[in-house]
Design an enzyme around this catalytic site. Structure first.
Site, PDB file in Angstrom:
ATOM      1  N   VAL A 188       6.247  -1.061 -10.179  1.00 35.12           N
ATOM      2  CA  VAL A 188       6.412  -2.037 -11.172  1.00 35.12           C
ATOM      3  C   VAL A 188       7.463  -3.080 -10.766  1.00 35.12           C
ATOM      4  CG1 VAL A 188       7.076  -2.747 -13.524  1.00 35.12           C
ATOM      5  CG2 VAL A 188       5.902  -0.647 -13.038  1.00 35.12           C
ATOM      6  N   LYS A 206      15.044   2.126   1.791  1.00 36.41           N
ATOM      7  CA  LYS A 206      13.947   1.369   1.222  1.00 36.41           C
ATOM      8  C   LYS A 206      14.127  -0.334   1.271  1.00 36.41           C
ATOM      9  CE  LYS A 206      11.730   2.607  -2.787  1.00 36.41           C
ATOM     10  NZ  LYS A 206      11.462   2.548  -4.204  1.00 36.41           N
ATOM     11  N   PHE A 256       1.760  -3.982 -18.062  1.00 37.42           N
ATOM     12  CA  PHE A 256       0.275  -3.551 -18.476  1.00 37.42           C
ATOM     13  C   PHE A 256      -0.533  -3.560 -16.847  1.00 37.42           C
ATOM     14  CE2 PHE A 256       1.667  -4.814 -22.244  1.00 37.42           C
ATOM     15  CZ  PHE A 256       1.466  -3.496 -23.295  1.00 37.42           C
ATOM     16  N   LYS A 302       2.983  -0.066 -25.703  1.00 37.67           N
ATOM     17  CA  LYS A 302       2.416   0.363 -24.336  1.00 37.67           C
ATOM     18  C   LYS A 302       1.897   1.814 -24.238  1.00 37.67           C
ATOM     19  CE  LYS A 302       2.965   1.006 -19.919  1.00 37.67           C
ATOM     20  NZ  LYS A 302       1.919   0.285 -18.880  1.00 37.67           N
ATOM     21  N   ASN A 351      -2.082   3.179 -23.415  1.00 45.27           N
ATOM     22  CA  ASN A 351      -2.379   3.872 -22.402  1.00 45.27           C
ATOM     23  C   ASN A 351      -3.207   5.138 -23.152  1.00 45.27           C
ATOM     24  OD1 ASN A 351      -1.561   2.343 -20.321  1.00 45.27           O
ATOM     25  ND2 ASN A 351       0.203   3.511 -19.981  1.00 45.27           N
ATOM     26  N   CYS A 396       0.690   6.715 -14.562  1.00 49.53           N
ATOM     27  CA  CYS A 396       0.914   6.425 -16.190  1.00 49.53           C
ATOM     28  C   CYS A 396       0.259   7.146 -17.107  1.00 49.53           C
ATOM     29  CB  CYS A 396       0.324   4.979 -16.294  1.00 49.53           C
ATOM     30  SG  CYS A 396       1.287   3.608 -15.408  1.00 49.53           S
TER      31      CYS A 396
END
Length: 434
Positions: free
Chosen positions: A11, A35, A152, A207, A211, A263
């Site tokens: 994200v 990373k 989303f 949210k 889902n 998710c």
């Protein structure tokens, strides 16, 4: 605008790159030095179509940077987005908010001047209240607002979803903070993407509700598919017949082996736990989660049945490992349950996936990995299609049949037409079609 993005995972990285492409100045932060070093070398840690090019372009043009130094990134930022992980907590299934709260403490220590702190991570209702409390406690003098702005994004189409969203949800009742958020998303004005302002708690729940509803649609059509197999109906025709009703819609009505990913599994579980805590249990979502969990392993039994009731000593070829195409994400992928069920029944498994084999190797044992679909099918007693990557949609069926030891194909994504497969001499099994 100057924005700090705390968390450079899926994200955070997608959001940061897209915001930078809008013209904002973005600094992405992560605690993992390896990373950040890789990102600074131009190496992207996830597979997402178009992301590598988007990151490279905005780094080159000076709008996107990466660091492990949160304080430097936050200092002077007009908005700070929290985009850290919220995995299911071991033992009870609640969302683990420890990363969110730790980020809030570190942000509080670093902000100077009025700052909008935005929870982009998927968090249960009330998390924004706790983030606000933590910041007040850490920095009583801080001038800030906490806003909920859930994402989303669909993996595999995340850049398009970010730049052309169905809606942008902003959870705040603070007019000054709403003004900052409007300015951040102003580049989307020409796309006429609706910006929905609501209370912070309402945004947090929106949210999870989205889902859970989509997970319910998937599970519903999967159960209809099971009934279709028993009564001799075709689930794809049923899906078209109901999907053309505008009240229902055609999306997420594709029967298959169950939902997975980062998710739906964790978010449905977190919603269930939140509802139980507030003594408002969501029985429908509880059932959806239970049915989906059982379905994945049932797909393994479906393969065993197609092989005559036993796979002991047989080689089964598995095409597709990731939970969906165009990602390398193996989290909660149906392939894990299917392969485990086959191995438990005594089968040897060979698999191929265009992007997911590296991640799969750390999650599955005793699986041989092939170089392509035909190498995977070589000498196998059955072929199983678990993920509908484009490269599996037009396989050379003659070559495939000659490669397999037995012409058995179990298509868990309904890619091929049953009549065509049978005409070519395959024993063909699909989902919800006679």
């Amino acid at each position: 605008m100057r924005i700090a993005m705390i968390g450079s995972g899926y994200v955070g990285l997608v959001s940061g790159a897209c915001f930078a492409d809008f013209g904002h100045e973005i600094c992405c932060v992560d605690k993992d030095p390896a990373k950040i070093e890789a990102l600074n070398r131009g190496e992207i840690p996830i597979f997402e179509p178009g992301l590598s090019e988007l990151v490279a372009k905005n780094v080159r043009e000076g709008r996107l940077t990466f660091t492990t130094d949160l304080a430097t990134a936050v200092k002077g930022a007009e908005a700070v987005f929290i985009a850290v992980g919220t995995p299911s907590r071991r033992g009870d299934g609640h969302a683990d908010l420890s990363y969110v709260y730790q980020a809030a403490r570190e942000i509080a220590a670093a902000i100077d001047g009025y700052t909008v702190i935005v929870t982009k991570s998927t968090v249960p209702v009330g998390t924004g209240d706790e983030v606000e409390r933590i910041i007040h406690e850490t920095r009583p003098d801080a001038d800030f607002a906490v806003v909920s702005n859930p994402e989303f994004l669909r993996e595999g189409a995340a850049i398009t979803d970010f730049k052309r969203p169905d809606r942008i949800v902003i959870g705040t009742e603070d007019a000054r903070a709403l003004g900052v958020m409007n300015e951040i998303y102003r580049p989307l004005y020409l796309n006429q993407s609706p910006l929905l302002a609501m209370s912070r708690r309402t945004a947090e729940l929106t949210k999870y509700a989205a889902n859970a509803f989509l997970a319910t649609k998937i599970t519903f059509i999967n159960e209809i598919a099971d009934l279709c197999e028993h009564v001799g109906a075709n689930v794809q025709d049923v899906a078209r017949g109901i999907g053309l009703d505008n009240r229902i819609g055609s999306k997420f009505l594709h029967a298959g082996p169950g939902y997975g990913g980062s998710c739906f599994p964790k978010d449905t579980l977190a919603l269930i736990k939140t509802a139980q805590d507030y003594e408002a249990p969501m029985r429908l979502v509880e059932t959806v989660a239970a049915v989906n969990s059982q379905r994945k392993r049932a797909m393994g039994r479906k393969v065993i049945a197609a092989c005559g009731g036993s796979v002991r000593g047989k080689t089964i070829a598995v095409l597709g490992l990731t939970f969906k195409p165009n990602t390398d994400d193996m989290r909660e992928a149906p392939s894990i349950d299917v392969i485990t069920a086959l191995q438990d029944a005594g089968a040897k498994v060979r698999a191929y996936d265009p992007e997911g084999m590296g991640a799969a190797a750390s999650m599955l044992t005793d699986v041989d990995y092939a170089k392509d679909a035909y190498d995977c099918a070589r000498g196998a007693d059955a072929l199983v299609i678990v993920t509908e990557w484009d490269i599996f949609r037009a396989l050379d069926l003659g070559r495939l049949k000659a490669t397999l030891a037995a012409p058995v194909v179990v298509d868990l994504r309904n890619i091929y037409r049953p009549e065509e497969m049978r005409r070519r001499g395959f024993t063909y099994v699909s989902v919800g079609r006679s």
